[in-house]
Motif scaffolding. Structure first.
Motif, PDB file in Angstrom:
ATOM      1  N   GLU A 140       1.009  -0.876   0.047  1.00 58.68           N
ATOM      2  CA  GLU A 140      -0.094   0.109   0.263  1.00 58.68           C
ATOM      3  C   GLU A 140       1.086   1.051  -0.258  1.00 58.68           C
ATOM      4  N   ASN A 157      -3.341  -3.857  -9.394  1.00 58.94           N
ATOM      5  CA  ASN A 157      -4.543  -4.200  -9.011  1.00 58.94           C
ATOM      6  C   ASN A 157      -4.099  -5.834  -8.501  1.00 58.94           C
ATOM      7  N   HIS A 161      -6.362  -5.463  -2.307  1.00 58.11           N
ATOM      8  CA  HIS A 161      -7.490  -5.260  -1.858  1.00 58.11           C
ATOM      9  C   HIS A 161      -8.132  -4.625  -1.242  1.00 58.11           C
ATOM     10  N   HIS A 162      -9.299  -4.800  -1.130  1.00 55.39           N
ATOM     11  CA  HIS A 162     -10.455  -4.080  -0.155  1.00 55.39           C
ATOM     12  C   HIS A 162     -11.047  -4.383   1.125  1.00 55.39           C
ATOM     13  N   GLU A 163     -10.682  -3.368   1.953  1.00 59.29           N
ATOM     14  CA  GLU A 163     -11.144  -3.759   3.133  1.00 59.29           C
ATOM     15  C   GLU A 163     -11.958  -2.696   3.767  1.00 59.29           C
ATOM     16  N   HIS A 164     -13.140  -3.365   4.851  1.00 57.28           N
ATOM     17  CA  HIS A 164     -14.407  -2.520   4.917  1.00 57.28           C
ATOM     18  C   HIS A 164     -13.853  -1.693   6.936  1.00 57.28           C
ATOM     19  N   ARG A 207     -15.992   0.077   1.658  1.00 58.83           N
ATOM     20  CA  ARG A 207     -14.995  -0.179   1.341  1.00 58.83           C
ATOM     21  C   ARG A 207     -13.819   0.467   1.213  1.00 58.83           C
ATOM     22  N   VAL A 208     -12.664   0.383   1.517  1.00 55.42           N
ATOM     23  CA  VAL A 208     -11.415   0.972   1.103  1.00 55.42           C
ATOM     24  C   VAL A 208     -10.766   0.546   0.422  1.00 55.42           C
ATOM     25  N   ARG A 209     -10.136   1.024  -0.596  1.00 52.66           N
ATOM     26  CA  ARG A 209      -8.649  -0.175  -1.473  1.00 52.66           C
ATOM     27  C   ARG A 209      -7.249  -0.246  -0.877  1.00 52.66           C
ATOM     28  N   ASP A 253     -16.182   0.637  -7.121  1.00 52.05           N
ATOM     29  CA  ASP A 253     -15.155  -0.585  -7.529  1.00 52.05           C
ATOM     30  C   ASP A 253     -13.499   0.311  -7.070  1.00 52.05           C
ATOM     31  N   TRP A 254     -12.518  -0.879  -7.862  1.00 52.03           N
ATOM     32  CA  TRP A 254     -11.699  -0.353  -7.290  1.00 52.03           C
ATOM     33  C   TRP A 254     -11.261   1.333  -7.645  1.00 52.03           C
TER      34      TRP A 254
END
Length: 290
Positions: A140, A157, A161-164, A207-209, A253-254
């Protein structure tokens, strides 16, 4: 040149996750605001070589990019800027001769990797390199810059990943700036908001990329593979229109992450190289009198 099996398999992966080919687009690396990226917490960079830093099959930097390249290496540190190519340093580079030449001319390390981008094996090699530094750089904290969607953009990509995160629901009159979540600190800010909110405050999930910024350069310093490039761009536009355009709310999305503050306007955009129009386009322009 050996067949790039990982790249050829990307269309099948897109059936599961079409957003893998969505990048942030710039003309060339002169548009990157490296000091602003560093202030946001990004500490390293991965660059493609051909048509991103150099002309295809050459080892020297494009002269127009010298100032931007020097600034990048100064801001991030020479060892934190890594060149990852499917030619230099790959299985095509017998004896690693080209890797040594590119490293010498660009004053930057070149990754030695046994598998072509965007394979997971190549991703593992990138992670191993940055983990080996005296001050390791995490996914990151990286930007990944290249001129090909099926290799460079997909590789970046795949590393993300995504995190809540949970935060207080905004009042109707409030607007939440998406840029707040664009930096590496966005995740911790969301968690802090959760910690300091009162028990009676309604919470919303977002959702955070988390991962590298995928950056696509569109300036072509020397024309190559125009059919494949056109196919990649058309596919990206299709995904943006039919898949990304349907996303709404916190589950977008991303590309819902905005990085506009990291990009500069070029002072002299007229000097950018453009692809030479094809025969059909030239004939049509001549017929139309353009």
């Amino acid at each position: 040149m050996p067949f790039n099996i990982p790249g050829a398999l990307v269309p099948f992966h897109l059936l599961i996750n079409p957003r893998l080919i969505m990048p942030q687009m710039i003309q060339d690396i002169r548009q990157l605001d490296f000091p602003e990226l560093r202030r946001a917490g990004y500490r390293g960079a991965v660059f493609d070589k051909d048509n991103c830093l150099t002309r295809p099959h050459r080892d020297t930097l494009v002269p127009d990019l010298e100032d931007a390249w020097d600034e990048c290496r100064r801001i991030f540190g020479p060892q934190n800027v890594l060149v990852v190519s499917n030619s230099a340093g790959s299985q095509l580079d017998a004896g690693e001769i080209q890797a040594e030449s590119v490293s010498h001319h660009l004053s930057a390390p070149v990754l030695r990797h046994p598998s072509f981008k965007p394979s997971y094996s190549c991703i593992s090699s990138i992670r191993a390199y940055f983990a080996s530094l005296s001050q390791p750089v995490h996914d990151e904290e990286l930007i990944v810059v290249g001129d090909r969607i099926f290799t460079d953009t997909v590789l970046a990509n795949r590393m993300a990943h995504h995190e809540h995160v949970f935060r207080p629901a905004p009042a109707p009159s409030e607007t939440i700036e998406r840029d707040q979540m664009s930096s590496i600190d966005g995740l911790s800010k969301g968690l802090d908001a959760f910690t300091h909110s009162s028990a009676t405050t309604p919470l919303s999930s977002a959702r955070v990329r988390v991962g590298p910024i995928a950056i696509l350069t569109t300036a072509v310093w020397e024309r190559d593979s125009p059919v494949l490039r056109r196919l990649e761009m058309q596919l990206m536009k299709g995904v943006e229109r039919w898949v990304v355009g349907e996303g709404q709310g916190p589950a977008q999305d991303w590309t819902d992450v905005r990085y506009g503050s990291f990009f500069r306007e070029l002072a002299m955009p007229e000097v950018l190289r453009r692809e030479k129009p094809g025969l059909v386009k030239r004939l049509r322009r001549r017929w139309q009198g353009d």
